[in-house]
Motif scaffolding. Sequence first.
Motif, PDB file in Angstrom:
ATOM      1  N   GLY A   1      35.065   9.899  73.331  1.00 46.83           N
ATOM      2  CA  GLY A   1      34.449  10.746  73.913  1.00 46.83           C
ATOM      3  C   GLY A   1      34.311  12.029  73.229  1.00 46.83           C
ATOM      4  O   GLY A   1      34.170  13.140  73.926  1.00 46.83           O
ATOM      5  N   GLY A   2      35.056  12.803  72.451  1.00 44.70           N
ATOM      6  CA  GLY A   2      34.531  13.968  71.965  1.00 44.70           C
ATOM      7  C   GLY A   2      36.255  14.797  73.355  1.00 44.70           C
ATOM      8  O   GLY A   2      36.841  14.324  73.475  1.00 44.70           O
TER       9      GLY A   2
ATOM     10  N   GLY B   1      45.275  18.277  78.394  1.00 47.14           N
ATOM     11  CA  GLY B   1      45.464  17.457  78.164  1.00 47.14           C
ATOM     12  C   GLY B   1      45.572  17.083  76.907  1.00 47.14           C
ATOM     13  O   GLY B   1      45.309  18.037  75.693  1.00 47.14           O
ATOM     14  N   THR B   2      46.412  16.109  77.115  1.00 47.23           N
ATOM     15  CA  THR B   2      46.693  15.535  75.523  1.00 47.23           C
ATOM     16  C   THR B   2      45.575  14.273  75.468  1.00 47.23           C
ATOM     17  O   THR B   2      46.605  13.239  75.377  1.00 47.23           O
ATOM     18  CB  THR B   2      48.266  15.636  75.181  1.00 47.23           C
ATOM     19  N   PRO B   3      44.777  13.955  75.075  1.00 45.16           N
ATOM     20  CA  PRO B   3      43.746  12.744  74.445  1.00 45.16           C
ATOM     21  C   PRO B   3      44.734  12.774  73.039  1.00 45.16           C
ATOM     22  O   PRO B   3      45.343  13.065  72.504  1.00 45.16           O
ATOM     23  CB  PRO B   3      42.431  12.687  74.445  1.00 45.16           C
ATOM     24  N   ASP B   4      44.111  11.039  72.544  1.00 44.81           N
ATOM     25  CA  ASP B   4      44.893  10.913  71.633  1.00 44.81           C
ATOM     26  C   ASP B   4      43.425   9.906  70.793  1.00 44.81           C
ATOM     27  O   ASP B   4      42.254  11.045  71.160  1.00 44.81           O
ATOM     28  CB  ASP B   4      45.996   8.692  71.500  1.00 44.81           C
ATOM     29  N   HIS B   5      44.080  10.212  68.881  1.00 41.89           N
ATOM     30  CA  HIS B   5      42.547  10.189  68.624  1.00 41.89           C
ATOM     31  C   HIS B   5      41.654   9.165  68.904  1.00 41.89           C
ATOM     32  O   HIS B   5      40.653  10.006  68.156  1.00 41.89           O
ATOM     33  CB  HIS B   5      43.393  10.387  67.190  1.00 41.89           C
ATOM     34  N   TRP B   6      42.060   8.094  69.689  1.00 45.75           N
ATOM     35  CA  TRP B   6      41.051   7.418  69.827  1.00 45.75           C
ATOM     36  C   TRP B   6      39.902   7.850  70.515  1.00 45.75           C
ATOM     37  O   TRP B   6      38.781   7.489  70.735  1.00 45.75           O
ATOM     38  CB  TRP B   6      41.865   5.891  69.986  1.00 45.75           C
ATOM     39  N   ASP B   7      40.316   8.241  71.728  1.00 46.32           N
ATOM     40  CA  ASP B   7      39.603   9.268  73.077  1.00 46.32           C
ATOM     41  C   ASP B   7      39.306  10.132  72.201  1.00 46.32           C
ATOM     42  O   ASP B   7      37.774  10.268  72.355  1.00 46.32           O
ATOM     43  CB  ASP B   7      40.780   9.600  73.427  1.00 46.32           C
TER      44      ASP B   7
END
Lengths: 348, 88
Positions: free
Chosen positions: A132-133, A122-128
């Motif tokens: 949440g790691g 997936g491509t979580p952003d930096h905040w995610d």
Amino acid sequence: VNSYRFLLNVYPPGVRRAELLDTLTAGGRTRPTSREVANLLRFGMRARLGRPASRGIVVIAILFTFATAFAMAAVTERVGWQAVPAFPAGARLAAIEETVYPGSPHVAQRYISGGGLYDDNGTPDHWDVLVGGHNEDYTYASLNLLAGENSFLPGDDQRWISAAQKRIADAGWKVRWAGDYGGNPGDGVRAFATRGDVSLEIDTATNMVGTPAGAFGVTTTLRRVPPLWLSLLAWAGALVGAPIGWLLTGWASRRTEHGRPGVRRALRIMVSVALAGVAPQSIGGLQDLAAETSRIDPPDRPFWAATLAGGWSITQCAMLLSLVCLLIAARSPRRPEAFVTVQPESQP
Amino acid sequence: LDGSQLLDEVALLSAGRARTQAGTLFAIRDRLGAPGLVTLDRDEIVDGHIGRFYRLTPEGGIVLNAATPLRSGSTVKGARRVLRGQNA
């Protein structure tokens, strides 16, 4: 005398340095012997921790030293990855494809999972990631090469992969492992090879949905292996990070050693919880870095992956507790140094 | 005794078997000082430098007296000699 003076900086600031200098130079000596150097380094580092009668503080300092060494190694290697060459492309990639899938059928698809350095499913952003790691399948990004029509090739997968192994070995790849994998019928065979700082994994399977009769599925995955210089850079980072942990522990310990019993009890609990969380991850991470450096079994994920994935919430908790401990230490009143003033004779 | 004299004395008492380093000596001083077994006695000029002298507190004397029987014979004799000198 200056070499003694320099060496005594390993001790915390205070009159002890001058006392030691007087004692060491009393016989007219001007340069320390190797035995003296070892002795002063050992006891100077111990003196940094304060609480001279406590063994627990030494254990705490060692574990925090592992934690900061690990953290600094991870940051250093992550920054260093920016200088690692990109995936093979153009003629180099075409040559690899020709080696694995010679002639027809041609490579039908190429795609890089993760898109950059890492694949996070997936491509979580930096905040995610911060909150949440990473996903538990966090690995290095891979360049996947699918052959034939929908990645299926006609024929027998065992015979095909044996021939593929010979082709890649002839092309200079070192085949590190080959054999059945998965354990289920039709899971197929795998060959794993490295050349330079790139690994190549070929997987076949006959149990994929839609596999035509007399055919098998095949996937080839290229991954970048951390170059040796990058692993060594990470160790250099660890060497910088290690004394930070020791010195911070020592500073906080000396600031709080004469604190109120309730505060000291609270600190002990917070430090124990923080270390229970980060120490195993730090030691395990450094072991993974050692394995990465050995280059015996190229890893498919960075040595800090466990900390940023499943262990992230524990790490966050430990960092928060450590920060609270440091704040308490910073707010603790300074105590006068022991033995500074002459004590009056106590009455029996 | 100041620090350097104490190091020489340790070597003498142990008949040269124990050679204590300055770092070790100060670590012991810190360990004994934390629970109040030794305390700073005086500063004095010795051979052109300031010598710092420590003394056992009464509690330190009790602990040392209790500990000496646990040590080996020659060390006990040496320690007793020092204690006798101190109590004189």
